[in-house]
Scaffold this active site. Sequence first.
Site, PDB file in Angstrom:
ATOM      1  N   PHE A  81       0.811  -1.230   0.000  1.00  0.00           N
ATOM      2  CA  PHE A  81       0.000   0.000   0.000  1.00  0.00           C
ATOM      3  C   PHE A  81       0.837   1.269   0.000  1.00  0.00           C
ATOM      4  CE2 PHE A  81       0.881  -0.117   4.557  1.00  0.00           C
ATOM      5  CZ  PHE A  81       1.024   1.239   4.851  1.00  0.00           C
TER       6      PHE A  81
ATOM      7  N   LYS B   1      -1.181  -6.968  -9.252  1.00  0.00           N
ATOM      8  CA  LYS B   1      -2.164  -7.040  -8.161  1.00  0.00           C
ATOM      9  C   LYS B   1      -1.730  -6.001  -7.125  1.00  0.00           C
ATOM     10  CE  LYS B   1      -3.210  -8.206  -4.474  1.00  0.00           C
ATOM     11  NZ  LYS B   1      -3.527  -7.222  -3.437  1.00  0.00           N
TER      12      LYS B   1
ATOM     13  N   GLU C   5      -4.997  -3.737  -1.870  1.00  0.00           N
ATOM     14  CA  GLU C   5      -6.442  -3.501  -1.818  1.00  0.00           C
ATOM     15  C   GLU C   5      -6.766  -2.239  -1.011  1.00  0.00           C
ATOM     16  OE1 GLU C   5      -4.657  -5.787  -0.469  1.00  0.00           O
ATOM     17  OE2 GLU C   5      -5.369  -6.448   1.504  1.00  0.00           O
TER      18      GLU C   5
ATOM     19  N   SER D 194       5.373  -6.998   3.284  1.00  0.00           N
ATOM     20  CA  SER D 194       5.945  -7.287   4.599  1.00  0.00           C
ATOM     21  C   SER D 194       6.728  -8.606   4.571  1.00  0.00           C
ATOM     22  CB  SER D 194       4.820  -7.352   5.632  1.00  0.00           C
ATOM     23  OG  SER D 194       3.892  -8.337   5.236  1.00  0.00           O
TER      24      SER D 194
ATOM     25  N   CYS E  14       9.428   1.876   3.477  1.00  0.00           N
ATOM     26  CA  CYS E  14      10.337   0.768   3.795  1.00  0.00           C
ATOM     27  C   CYS E  14      11.753   1.279   3.999  1.00  0.00           C
ATOM     28  CB  CYS E  14      10.313  -0.259   2.691  1.00  0.00           C
ATOM     29  SG  CYS E  14      10.876   0.424   1.134  1.00  0.00           S
TER      30      CYS E  14
ATOM     31  N   GLU F  14       9.112  -4.415  13.068  1.00  0.00           N
ATOM     32  CA  GLU F  14       8.927  -3.319  12.130  1.00  0.00           C
ATOM     33  C   GLU F  14       7.618  -2.629  12.518  1.00  0.00           C
ATOM     34  OE1 GLU F  14       7.701  -4.114   8.038  1.00  0.00           O
ATOM     35  OE2 GLU F  14       8.880  -2.398   7.374  1.00  0.00           O
TER      36      GLU F  14
HETATM   37  P1  NAD Z   1       1.543  -6.629   2.967  1.00  0.00           P
HETATM   38  O1  NAD Z   1       2.605  -7.684   3.025  1.00  0.00           O
HETATM   39  O2  NAD Z   1       0.437  -6.698   3.953  1.00  0.00           O
HETATM   40  O3  NAD Z   1       0.833  -6.661   1.513  1.00  0.00           O
HETATM   41  C1  NAD Z   1       1.575  -6.633   0.316  1.00  0.00           C
HETATM   42  C2  NAD Z   1       0.754  -7.298  -0.783  1.00  0.00           C
HETATM   43  O4  NAD Z   1       0.535  -8.670  -0.448  1.00  0.00           O
HETATM   44  C3  NAD Z   1      -0.612  -6.676  -1.000  1.00  0.00           C
HETATM   45  O5  NAD Z   1      -0.882  -6.638  -2.364  1.00  0.00           O
HETATM   46  C4  NAD Z   1      -1.556  -7.629  -0.268  1.00  0.00           C
HETATM   47  O6  NAD Z   1      -2.835  -7.668  -0.828  1.00  0.00           O
HETATM   48  C5  NAD Z   1      -0.859  -8.962  -0.433  1.00  0.00           C
HETATM   49  N1  NAD Z   1      -1.104  -9.871   0.691  1.00  0.00           N
HETATM   50  C6  NAD Z   1      -1.420  -9.551   1.963  1.00  0.00           C
HETATM   51  N2  NAD Z   1      -1.538 -10.661   2.713  1.00  0.00           N
HETATM   52  C7  NAD Z   1      -1.289 -11.710   1.904  1.00  0.00           C
HETATM   53  C8  NAD Z   1      -1.250 -13.124   2.100  1.00  0.00           C
HETATM   54  N3  NAD Z   1      -1.481 -13.669   3.289  1.00  0.00           N
HETATM   55  N4  NAD Z   1      -0.937 -13.897   1.035  1.00  0.00           N
HETATM   56  C9  NAD Z   1      -0.684 -13.354  -0.156  1.00  0.00           C
HETATM   57  N5  NAD Z   1      -0.709 -12.019  -0.396  1.00  0.00           N
HETATM   58  C10 NAD Z   1      -1.003 -11.210   0.615  1.00  0.00           C
HETATM   59  O7  NAD Z   1       2.293  -5.224   2.999  1.00  0.00           O
HETATM   60  P2  NAD Z   1       1.650  -3.771   3.128  1.00  0.00           P
HETATM   61  O8  NAD Z   1       1.126  -3.594   4.507  1.00  0.00           O
HETATM   62  O9  NAD Z   1       0.773  -3.485   1.981  1.00  0.00           O
HETATM   63  O10 NAD Z   1       2.962  -2.867   2.933  1.00  0.00           O
HETATM   64  C11 NAD Z   1       3.836  -2.539   3.965  1.00  0.00           C
HETATM   65  C12 NAD Z   1       5.000  -3.495   4.034  1.00  0.00           C
HETATM   66  O11 NAD Z   1       5.702  -3.504   2.791  1.00  0.00           O
HETATM   67  C13 NAD Z   1       6.030  -3.089   5.077  1.00  0.00           C
HETATM   68  O12 NAD Z   1       6.479  -4.249   5.731  1.00  0.00           O
HETATM   69  C14 NAD Z   1       7.144  -2.459   4.252  1.00  0.00           C
HETATM   70  O13 NAD Z   1       8.424  -2.488   4.847  1.00  0.00           O
HETATM   71  C15 NAD Z   1       7.091  -3.302   3.032  1.00  0.00           C
HETATM   72  N6  NAD Z   1       7.714  -2.628   1.902  1.00  0.00           N
HETATM   73  C16 NAD Z   1       8.944  -3.056   1.508  1.00  0.00           C
HETATM   74  C17 NAD Z   1       9.578  -2.430   0.478  1.00  0.00           C
HETATM   75  C18 NAD Z   1      10.931  -2.881   0.025  1.00  0.00           C
HETATM   76  O14 NAD Z   1      11.359  -2.422  -1.002  1.00  0.00           O
HETATM   77  N7  NAD Z   1      11.613  -3.774   0.721  1.00  0.00           N
HETATM   78  C19 NAD Z   1       8.958  -1.352  -0.193  1.00  0.00           C
HETATM   79  C20 NAD Z   1       7.694  -0.952   0.233  1.00  0.00           C
HETATM   80  C21 NAD Z   1       7.082  -1.604   1.287  1.00  0.00           C
END
Ligand code: NAD
Length: 494
Positions: free
Chosen positions: A148, A172, A175, A225, A280, A379
């Site tokens: 997000f 994808k 959401e 994450s 991040c 985190e």
């Molecule tokens: P998230 O892991 O909750 O979601 C990321 C994506 O995975 C979304 O599209 C979500 O719909 C999907 N998703 C969620 N749960 C899932 C599951 N159980 N199985 C499969 N897909 C699933 O992350 P978020 O809250 O949207 O974003 C924040 C996180 O992203 C933080 O941990 C941040 O550090 C990380 N991030 C990392 C970087 C990087 O470059 N390393 C960059 C941006 C964000």
Amino acid sequence: MTLIPHFIAGEETAAADRTLPVYDPATGVAHRRVAVATADEVRTAVAAAKAALPGWRATSLIRRADVFFRLRQILSERTEELAAVVTSEHGKVLSDAAGEVSRGIENVEFAAGLAHLLKGERAEQVARGVDVHSVRQPVGVVAAITPFNFPVMVPLWMVASAIACGNTVVLKPSEKDPSAALWLARAFREAGLPDGVLNVVNGDRSAVEALLDAPEVAAVSFVGSTPIARSIYARASASGKRVQALGGAKNHMVVMPDADLDAATAAAVSAAYGSAGERCMAVSVLVAVGDVADRLVPRLQQAIGELRIGPGDDPTSEMGPLITREHRDRVASYVAAATAEGARVVVDGTRQRFDGDGFFLGVSLVDHVRPGMKVYEDEIFGPVLSVVRVDSYAEAVELVNGNRFGNGTAIFTRDGGTARRFEFDIEVGMVGVNVPIPVPVGVFSFGGWKDSLFGDSHIYGPESIHFYTRSKVVTTRWPDHTPAQIDLGFPSNR
Ligand code: NAD
């Protein structure tokens, strides 16, 4: 209420059997709904990507580049419009959202240079009359799954290079703020991208799993994450897909006693609280070496007092709300627990009150944090900056290297020798020297180490060309009028 659909083969469609609310975090109101793709819809999107593949990979490099030049123009001219879309669902302030668009444009510019990037190698006369050359060809259908916190930039990290290399994509997006991805898909279309090359399916876990299990998907780029990144990596690689899964972070900023403290203060406050800490590459731990904490903490406290928190579309706001109510409350719980763990809460943002039902949270500064405390280990992904006090440079390096994350880090010092040593010693993928958020410019690649990345390729830039292509090596001999001979031995080039 507006329904945010999918974008499949150039059509905006949605069966919308199931939908999810999309909030304006500044008001706390669910102002849109997003369709959740069924397994059938995901299959249709993958099929559309597969159908578009032969035509797109046969499209000349110059025509492909034209799309990126036009897309760059659209993004530059309509940055404000796209930034407003981001702010309305993510909550970040408009200037920050525009900054994200600008960083995404770097990836589009990189992709526009595809003709140069896809050049292979050639060696003449490897044996008598025999030449060898290599080419890089697209991997096929790519699944791009994004978080997000950067609804424009992170999709562009993946989609730009993947498409430039001749692949087709199913994206994808998160959401929580899906409209920006739809905006991008429309913009790509306007820029001349043929239908089916970029498809967007909306939804949550079920849509991701349908993508991971689709046999036609050859490669998966994921950013999110760490627990999800780890599971995506395991599931997709088990079925033989190429995977890069970027995870979470806990970025440390080391401040040496000789640092320029005004610069360090400004950098720490900007990098810790910008975008409400939902980056991040945000700084979440300040490692104060020697006596520097006693001089730095009061400066931080004063700078924090001047921050203006409010709706992202108010030009006077410097920081907006968090993404959801639940996330805001989770972030606040770390500050509440820190005192019991033995830390000292210098600024308690959880006490700040805001009008209305927006997901706002004041910023917090927690001193005397130590490894083992939850506020240090997890985190948090919110506006909370921890200060860990250490006696020496060596202790600072040990702390950073002992952390399970390795996304970004920075050192603030006036000593070139110390900075060079830090660059050599530190086990983190991206390092800043007097630069708090060292996100590499688009002609380099982005990626962390340890629990911040699963897979062996960093994202965007040169490593993305490698990730989104397969190498093919061709060995050639042309008739040269020498008599042919039968030889059952293994061919030797000597
Ligand atoms: P998230 O892991 O909750 O979601 C990321 C994506 O995975 C979304 O599209 C979500 O719909 C999907 N998703 C969620 N749960 C899932 C599951 N159980 N199985 C499969 N897909 C699933 O992350 P978020 O809250 O949207 O974003 C924040 C996180 O992203 C933080 O941990 C941040 O550090 C990380 N991030 C990392 C970087 C990087 O470059 N390393 C960059 C941006 C964000």
